[in-house]
Design an enzyme around this catalytic site. Structure first.
Site, PDB file in Angstrom:
ATOM      1  N   ARG A  80       0.710  -1.018   0.115  1.00 42.79           N
ATOM      2  CA  ARG A  80       0.081  -0.051   0.001  1.00 42.79           C
ATOM      3  C   ARG A  80       0.746   1.160  -0.100  1.00 42.79           C
ATOM      4  NH1 ARG A  80      -2.477  -4.061   2.919  1.00 42.79           N
ATOM      5  NH2 ARG A  80      -4.717  -4.419   2.363  1.00 42.79           N
ATOM      6  N   HIS A 180       2.825 -12.937  -5.554  1.00 42.01           N
ATOM      7  CA  HIS A 180       1.897 -12.997  -4.538  1.00 42.01           C
ATOM      8  C   HIS A 180       1.225 -14.513  -4.768  1.00 42.01           C
ATOM      9  CE1 HIS A 180      -1.735 -11.985  -2.145  1.00 42.01           C
ATOM     10  NE2 HIS A 180      -1.216 -10.614  -2.204  1.00 42.01           N
ATOM     11  N   ASP A 250      -2.299 -10.398   8.382  1.00 43.71           N
ATOM     12  CA  ASP A 250      -2.108  -9.629   6.932  1.00 43.71           C
ATOM     13  C   ASP A 250      -1.331  -8.382   7.397  1.00 43.71           C
ATOM     14  OD1 ASP A 250      -2.465  -8.289   4.449  1.00 43.71           O
ATOM     15  OD2 ASP A 250      -4.344  -7.490   4.931  1.00 43.71           O
ATOM     16  N   GLU A 311       5.131 -12.478   0.552  1.00 43.56           N
ATOM     17  CA  GLU A 311       5.309 -11.692  -0.315  1.00 43.56           C
ATOM     18  C   GLU A 311       6.507 -10.929   0.006  1.00 43.56           C
ATOM     19  OE1 GLU A 311       1.751  -9.151  -0.713  1.00 43.56           O
ATOM     20  OE2 GLU A 311       0.771 -10.814   0.347  1.00 43.56           O
TER      21      GLU A 311
END
Length: 345
Positions: A80, A180, A250, A311
């Site tokens: 992000r 990913h 996450d 990742e």
């Protein structure tokens, strides 16, 4: 060593091809030209069969019917970017805001949403490789300048699968790609990753706000569910996260970059299958498929914690936190990053 190719459906009316790399031990890595997607990583089993180390499907639609970038290449910038805003050399840029007010995984037209060009395939006595490339302009994905990216997957006879990214640009831009892929090497009867053990070479993880944007604070892992300094049963760690909003992980671990010592190790002790991950960058983002939304993954199984994405990249939102690392790609400069997976079975 061998490479074969077979049709694999179509994307937006264009044909997609699967390239199957096979080493002398019978390990097979299958890569799609769509999104550079790692469709399968099969290893021999003790009974003479094959087992997949990753979540997979033989139907392209089951990779594209969700927004979770399943097994795809991600970029220009993975993770992000706060408010979809960056400053490069004193110039302010507004990027596509595709997750609320933030930019996620390079926007809706990033690396993961294109059929890549296959530049070449090659075999030697000890390796098989495929090199894919993609060119994106600012009009394509809202990031400044035109970037040319290559991604080379190489499978060797030591059961290593490596992924080398390279990029050049005609102007200053950002480059922080990743892969990913969702992992679960347990036997088919195991419905979740709960029975896998995980070890991560990390002492800290990043504090994040409600939008999963790093605050800049690094939190010690010790004494928290984020502590994987020793092999830890994922099911035990996930139980500690059951009361959180995400119902799992996450999150962003700060890792010690290394291409010689594993950054992380994921293992199914029952089958003996193991994956060691190596990376030359300082972050590992792990997502444990926390939703039971059928759109997350529709391969005959719909439930949380079916797989774990691991990742490898530079720490998220680096443009707003210079101490995280420099992801600037300067005009006419070349940058390269490597991720490697070693499998045992």
């Amino acid at each position: 060593m061998d490479i074969t190719k077979v049709p694999f459906g179509s994307f937006k009316g264009d044909p997609v091809t699967k390239y199957v790399l096979t080493n002398d031990n019978g390990v097979q890595a299958s890569v799609l030209d769509f999104a550079g997607l790692l469709q399968s990583l099969k290893v021999p089993t003790k009974d003479g069969g094959k087992a997949d180390m990753v979540l997979t499907s033989e139907n392209l639609d089951e990779f594209t019917n969700n927004g979770f970038c399943t097994n795809r290449l991600i970029g220009r910038v993975a993770g992000r970017i706060a408010d979809g805003e960056v400053q490069i050399n004193g110039h302010d840029y507004k990027l596509e805001q595709n997750e609320g007010k933030n930019t996620l995984h390079g926007g809706t037209n990033g690396f993961y949403n294109h059929i890549w060009h296959v530049d070449k395939t090659a075999t030697t006595a000890d390796s098989a490789s495929i090199t894919l490339s993609l060119t994106l302009s600012e009009q394509d994905d809202t990031f400044p300048a035109t970037i040319h990216v290559t991604a080379t997957y190489t499978l060797d006879n030591d059961d290593n699968l490596s992924l080398k990214f390279g990029a050049t640009s005609d102007g200053d831009t950002l480059f922080n790609p990743t892969n990913h892929t969702y992992w679960n090497m347990a036997d088919a009867g195991a419905k979740t990753v709960d029975g896998l053990t995980l070890q991560v070479n990390s002492k800290h993880h990043l504090a994040v706000d409600d939008g999963k944007i790093p605050t800049g604070e690094m939190i010690e892992n010790a004494g928290t569910p984020f502590d994987f300094s020793k092999p830890t049963l994922l099911g035990d760690a996930l139980k500690q996260m059951a009361s959180t909003k995400e119902n799992g992980f996450d999150d962003i671990w700060v890792v010690e970059p290394s291409l010689t010592e594993p950054v992380a190790t994921l293992e199914d002790k029952q089958s003996g299958r193991k994956m060691e991950l190596y990376s030359d960058r300082n972050a590992l983002i792990m997502y444990t498929m926390n939703s039971d939304d059928p759109a997350v993954y529709n391969h005959g199984e719909v439930h949380p914690h079916l797989g774990i994405a691991m990742e490898a990249q530079t720490l998220s939102d680096a443009p707003h936190h210079p101490e995280f690392g420099d992801i600037t790609l300067k005009a006419n400069e070349e940058k390269n990053y490597t991720i490697k997976w070693h499998v045992e079975y």
